[in-house]
Design a protein around this motif. Structure first.
Motif, PDB file in Angstrom:
ATOM      1  N   PRO A 164      19.158   9.364  -2.077  1.00 23.36           N
ATOM      2  CA  PRO A 164      18.609  10.202  -0.867  1.00 23.36           C
ATOM      3  C   PRO A 164      17.266  10.895  -0.996  1.00 23.36           C
ATOM      4  N   GLU A 165      17.077  11.624  -2.051  1.00 24.60           N
ATOM      5  CA  GLU A 165      15.485  12.057  -2.258  1.00 24.60           C
ATOM      6  C   GLU A 165      14.391  11.127  -2.142  1.00 24.60           C
ATOM      7  N   THR A 166      14.687  10.068  -2.936  1.00 28.42           N
ATOM      8  CA  THR A 166      13.620   8.858  -2.571  1.00 28.42           C
ATOM      9  C   THR A 166      13.465   8.317  -1.273  1.00 28.42           C
ATOM     10  N   ARG A 167      14.423   8.115  -0.527  1.00 32.69           N
ATOM     11  CA  ARG A 167      14.577   7.651   0.564  1.00 32.69           C
ATOM     12  C   ARG A 167      13.928   8.617   1.665  1.00 32.69           C
ATOM     13  N   LYS A 217       9.352   9.398   5.223  1.00 37.91           N
ATOM     14  CA  LYS A 217       8.192  10.301   5.596  1.00 37.91           C
ATOM     15  C   LYS A 217       7.124   9.951   5.455  1.00 37.91           C
ATOM     16  N   ALA A 218       6.612   9.135   4.539  1.00 34.69           N
ATOM     17  CA  ALA A 218       5.459   8.374   4.304  1.00 34.69           C
ATOM     18  C   ALA A 218       5.398   7.316   5.280  1.00 34.69           C
ATOM     19  N   ILE A 219       6.469   6.467   5.549  1.00 32.52           N
ATOM     20  CA  ILE A 219       6.475   5.252   6.770  1.00 32.52           C
ATOM     21  C   ILE A 219       6.160   6.019   8.039  1.00 32.52           C
ATOM     22  N   THR A 220       6.594   7.183   8.263  1.00 29.28           N
ATOM     23  CA  THR A 220       6.737   7.743   9.816  1.00 29.28           C
ATOM     24  C   THR A 220       5.158   8.142   9.903  1.00 29.28           C
ATOM     25  N   GLU A 221       4.508   8.770   8.813  1.00 29.61           N
ATOM     26  CA  GLU A 221       3.379   9.528   9.061  1.00 29.61           C
ATOM     27  C   GLU A 221       2.207   8.532   9.037  1.00 29.61           C
ATOM     28  N   THR A 248      11.613  -0.844  -3.339  1.00 36.40           N
ATOM     29  CA  THR A 248      12.311   0.320  -2.719  1.00 36.40           C
ATOM     30  C   THR A 248      11.838   0.660  -1.284  1.00 36.40           C
ATOM     31  N   VAL A 249      10.546   0.360  -0.855  1.00 39.34           N
ATOM     32  CA  VAL A 249      10.243   0.700   0.488  1.00 39.34           C
ATOM     33  C   VAL A 249      10.874  -0.289   1.182  1.00 39.34           C
ATOM     34  N   SER A 250      11.186  -1.462   0.936  1.00 43.62           N
ATOM     35  CA  SER A 250      11.751  -2.513   1.799  1.00 43.62           C
ATOM     36  C   SER A 250      13.131  -1.923   1.903  1.00 43.62           C
ATOM     37  N   ASN A 251      13.688  -1.701   0.848  1.00 37.68           N
ATOM     38  CA  ASN A 251      15.324  -1.002   1.057  1.00 37.68           C
ATOM     39  C   ASN A 251      15.634   0.038   1.884  1.00 37.68           C
ATOM     40  N   SER A 290       0.765  -1.316  -0.088  1.00 35.97           N
ATOM     41  CA  SER A 290       0.078  -0.081  -0.067  1.00 35.97           C
ATOM     42  C   SER A 290       0.828   1.163  -0.055  1.00 35.97           C
ATOM     43  N   LEU A 291       1.866   1.208   0.744  1.00 34.40           N
ATOM     44  CA  LEU A 291       2.836   2.270   0.887  1.00 34.40           C
ATOM     45  C   LEU A 291       3.443   2.494  -0.632  1.00 34.40           C
ATOM     46  N   ALA A 292       4.114   1.577  -1.188  1.00 35.34           N
ATOM     47  CA  ALA A 292       4.528   1.532  -2.623  1.00 35.34           C
ATOM     48  C   ALA A 292       3.364   2.061  -3.693  1.00 35.34           C
ATOM     49  N   ASN A 293       2.371   1.615  -3.639  1.00 35.06           N
ATOM     50  CA  ASN A 293       1.268   2.134  -4.489  1.00 35.06           C
ATOM     51  C   ASN A 293       0.969   3.570  -4.083  1.00 35.06           C
ATOM     52  N   GLU A 294       1.008   3.994  -3.090  1.00 38.59           N
ATOM     53  CA  GLU A 294       0.737   5.415  -2.824  1.00 38.59           C
ATOM     54  C   GLU A 294       1.687   6.571  -3.062  1.00 38.59           C
ATOM     55  N   LEU A 295       3.008   5.976  -3.002  1.00 44.47           N
ATOM     56  CA  LEU A 295       4.247   6.752  -3.467  1.00 44.47           C
ATOM     57  C   LEU A 295       4.539   6.538  -4.917  1.00 44.47           C
ATOM     58  N   GLY A 296       4.194   5.707  -5.515  1.00 42.34           N
ATOM     59  CA  GLY A 296       4.406   5.589  -6.778  1.00 42.34           C
ATOM     60  C   GLY A 296       5.943   4.868  -7.029  1.00 42.34           C
ATOM     61  N   VAL A 297       6.121   3.886  -6.133  1.00 40.18           N
ATOM     62  CA  VAL A 297       7.519   3.213  -6.279  1.00 40.18           C
ATOM     63  C   VAL A 297       7.255   1.926  -6.064  1.00 40.18           C
TER      64      VAL A 297
END
Length: 344
Positions: free
Chosen positions: A32-35, A40-44, A19-22, A8-15
């Protein structure tokens, strides 16, 4: 609300899901910019990794096993209670659970650990109550079970290749003896456990070193020993008083309580401070009756032990390797106001 997932995080961010797992497990692989955007999305979102899924995928339980011993002395048993509490808290902080089990003896302890390990219920084990010729670390190593011990490998410190942390009992009693010497007491006795007890001999050595350094003569006769408990402390103190001691350092708070009772029976309360007693463990009882004692830093021991074992289980974890100079943790003397200089 639906619990957020990697997908769900990957779909929301378009990655991608990877990538989210990494970002969580190998952030150095992500730009850095993607990370920053993903983090930020993970924290929120309040996302938390699925521990059960990770355990199945990595074939790890993220659980550490430890044998819990039967309750013994209600006074000094408080030390192991404190250690256990801090060990559980530290394991949780590092993402691990602590599983307690019982065993009839050390052989059964190894057998129980083996069964739990082979079932996939634990990843490693914590040992307590170490002693000379302790075979448990070697036996667990032969079984491929990582372990860490609260207690040094007596007589085999240089040869030991397992993780261990211990309290420097010698440094503690040396500090206590020096404290009494600084108050002007010279005839300082020691009440300990029977010779051959590794921890007891270590604590006795601190007293003898301080007396030797101070140039006190005849101190060898001002010592007594016996089974841990207030009766031993009482009888020992009565004998040492006959020898004219001016203060006493004890290997435990239980012994110290017995020594204080011997003094109480002989003296009026107004003269109680003439012969100070220092215990070892700084139990709640010692604090309640304003008795000086040596405080074991069990919280620090639990932190070091858990962190080192978790690092051994997974070098990529938040744990860290133990440094050689961290193995022996120095206790701190907790002096109380009841201590007074000697009355000449």
């Amino acid at each position: 609300m639906t619990r957020p997932t990697l997908v769900s995080l990957a779909n929301e961010l378009g990655v991608s899901r990877q990538t989210v797992s990494n970002v969580i497990n190998a952030p150095h692989l992500v730009r850095p910019e993607t990370r920053e955007r993903v983090q930020k999305a993970i924290t929120e979102s309040g996302y938390r990794p699925n521990v059960a899924a990770q355990a199945l995928r990595n074939q790890r339980s993220r659980t550490i096993g430890m044998r819990i011993l039967p309750a013994s002395d209600g006074i000094n048993g408080a030390i192991m209670d404190r250690f256990l509490h801090h060990l559980v808290a530290e394991c949780q902080e590092l993402g691990y659970n602590l599983m307690l089990f019982t065993a009839t003896d050390e052989r059964d302890e190894v057998a129980q650990a083996r069964e739990l390990f082979e079932r996939g219920s634990i990843d490693g084990a914590v040992l307590t109550g170490t002693h000379a010729d302790d075979r448990r670390p070697a036996e667990l190593a032969e079984l491929g079970i990582p372990c860490a011990a609260f207690g040094r490998p007596w007589g085999k410190v240089e040869q030991a290749d397992h993780i261990w942390v211990d309290v420097d009992g010698r440094a503690g009693t040396r500090a206590a003896t020096r404290h009494l010497l600084s108050l002007g007491h010279t005839r300082i006795g020691f009440i300990g456990w029977p010779r051959g007890s590794e921890s007891g001999d270590d604590r006795r050595a601190g007293w003898s070193e301080a007396m030797t350094e101070a140039g006190i003569e005849g101190w060898e006769q001002w010592q007594a020993d016996g089974e841990d408990g207030t009766p031993t402390g009482l009888v020992s103190m009565q004998r040492l008083e006959e020898l004219g001691v001016e203060g006493v350092v004890c290997a435990s708070d239980s012994l110290a309580l017995g020594a204080r009772e011997a003094i109480r029976r002989r003296c009026t309360e107004s003269h109680f401070g003439e012969l100070p007693v220092i215990g070892f463990d700084n139990t709640p009882v010692a604090a309640a009756i304003t008795m000086s004692s040596i405080a074991q830093p069990v919280e620090r021991c639990a932190q070091l032990l858990a962190s080192a074992l978790v690092h051994d289980l997974d070098p990529k974890s938040r744990g860290r390797a133990l440094q050689p100079d961290e193995r022996l943790v120095v206790p701190v003397l907790a002096p109380r106001s009841i201590e007074l200089p000697p009355v000449r």
